[in-house]
Design an enzyme around this catalytic site. Structure first.
Site, mmCIF file in Angstrom:
data_model
loop_
_atom_site.group_PDB
_atom_site.id
_atom_site.type_symbol
_atom_site.label_atom_id
_atom_site.label_comp_id
_atom_site.label_asym_id
_atom_site.label_seq_id
_atom_site.Cartn_x
_atom_site.Cartn_y
_atom_site.Cartn_z
ATOM 1 N N HIS A 92 0.844 -1.185 0.000
ATOM 2 C CA HIS A 92 0.000 0.000 0.000
ATOM 3 C C HIS A 92 0.886 1.243 0.000
ATOM 4 C CE1 HIS A 92 -3.123 -2.832 0.787
ATOM 5 N NE2 HIS A 92 -2.703 -3.106 2.004
ATOM 6 N N ARG A 269 -0.446 -4.831 -6.566
ATOM 7 C CA ARG A 269 -0.186 -6.264 -6.519
ATOM 8 C C ARG A 269 0.935 -6.640 -7.475
ATOM 9 N NH1 ARG A 269 -5.623 -5.232 -6.896
ATOM 10 N NH2 ARG A 269 -6.899 -5.890 -5.111
#
Length: 381
Positions: A92, A269
């Site tokens: 993140h 990701r």
């Protein structure tokens, strides 16, 4: 409105979820399909409802009364995770990275709902998970020498260049170089050799490699299998918690836990998923500093356990309620209460396992009683 309001959560049926965990723990209906996450909060993508009205709408009608100084919306999102298979290997962004990335994609005209969109809002997404059952996953980079030892234990020549780099270069530089190489197309043959070594034995390798063998079987051909060998494997017992800040690579593997995070949906990701991957952007924001997982040790006071991570958006309090005892729920801040076992009563509202309530900021101080366990989410200081 100043009284606690019963919330109807949103169940997310992601493929890695468990079809049985929520029904077994909370007595909720089984659907035969995976039930991965139970969302409680005011996230625009899946807000909880109060009597059929989205919590986002109720807050918009009265931002100050509902969210207080934390407004105009809730700064946190509360979840229960039921992990039956590996989640994506992800990171993140920081607040600055999120703002810049969001502005960049807005200027480029990428729709918010586009599967190829990376930044869906301009906010960071720190998170913390507290185990309800034995829980495990990958979290942060292990020391380069430890990663080199693990790669050497595969006893294959294809990992030689990675081992050499990890042993010879400065820690952050070595981890960056090897991680990027593992994710690249040029390392396909080496990754296949790693997979074969992990899954080749009829019963699978024992000890510390077992979890990686399971990963290889779950995601054959995925570059995240090799990359996971660079990460710490952490296990949590019920009541134990870990915090994940910006840039920390992670992937949960199994168990049920209460998760609290900033109210954001920014996920980058690079593996263990069929969803969109943005490896160049992920490489830009990953923190390659080797460190053990950040365990959050709760403070304890007469059945109250406070989890205070280094995040401004949230705090989590676990109330272990005993018959005849009363706990205080302070007023002045927006809070979500989740009962995970037994029963609880707050402001005349009774909660059973898996049931939750929103306490608006303008509610007075309340008393929490019952027998069981309640988690209380509130803004951080």
């Amino acid at each position: 409105m100043t009284a606690p309001m019963r919330l109807a959560p949103v169940i997310q049926p992601y493929a890695w979820g468990s079809p049985t965990a929520f029904p077994e723990l909370f007595g909720t209906p089984a659907t035969g399909e995976p039930q991965a996450e139970m969302w409680m909060g005011a996230h625009p993508a899946a807000p909880s409802t109060v009597g059929g009205v989205p919590l986002t709408e109720l807050i918009a009608r009265d931002p100050l009364g509902m969210a207080g100084a934390s407004g105009p919306g809730l700064p946190y999102l509360l979840k229960v995770l039921a992990v039956a298979g590996p989640l994506s290997l992800q990171v993140h962004p920081t607040a600055e990275q999120a703002r810049a990335g969001f502005a960049r994609e807005e200027a480029a005209g990428v729709p918010i709902g586009d599967p190829a969109r990376t930044y869906r809002d301009p906010f960071p997404k720190p998170e913390m998970v507290c185990a309800l059952t034995p829980f495990h996953g990958f979290c942060g980079f292990r020391a380069p020498d430890e990663a080199a030892d693990l790669l050497e234990s595969l006893d294959i020549p294809e990992t030689g260049r990675w081992v050499e780099t990890l042993r010879a270069r400065p820690a952050g530089e070595a981890l960056r170089e090897v991680f990027q190489d593992m994710l690249g197309d040029a390392s396909k043959d080496a990754r296949e050799a790693v997979e074969h070594a992990l899954t080749g034995a009829p019963s699978g390798p024992a000890g510390r490699l077992a979890v990686y063998a399971e990963l290889a079987r779950a995601y054959p051909g995925d570059p995240g299998v090799a990359a996971a060998l660079l990460l710490n494997h952490v296990r949590l017992q019920p009541g134990e918690a870990i915090f994940l800040g910006a840039g920390v690579p992670h992937a949960y593997l199994g168990g049920v836990g209460v998760e609290i995070m900033a109210n954001s949906d920014n996920v980058l990701r690079c593996g263990l998923t069929g969803k969109h991957r943005d490896v160049p952007e992920l490489m830009r924001i990953v923190d390659f500093t080797p460190a053990p997982p950040h365990r959050v040790r709760p403070s304890a006071d007469d059945g109250r356990h406070g989890y205070h991570p280094p995040a401004t958006q949230f705090v989590l309090v676990r109330h272990d309620l005993a018959e005849g005892a009363a706990h205080t729920v302070p007023g002045g801040v927006p809070q979500i209460l989740l009962c995970t076992s037994g029963h609880a009563v707050v402001g005349g509202l009774t909660l059973g396992p898996g049931e939750s309530a929103f306490v608006p900021a303008n509610a007075p101080e309340l008393t929490l009683t019952g027998e069981g366990t309640v988690f209380r989410a509130l803004p951080g200081g």
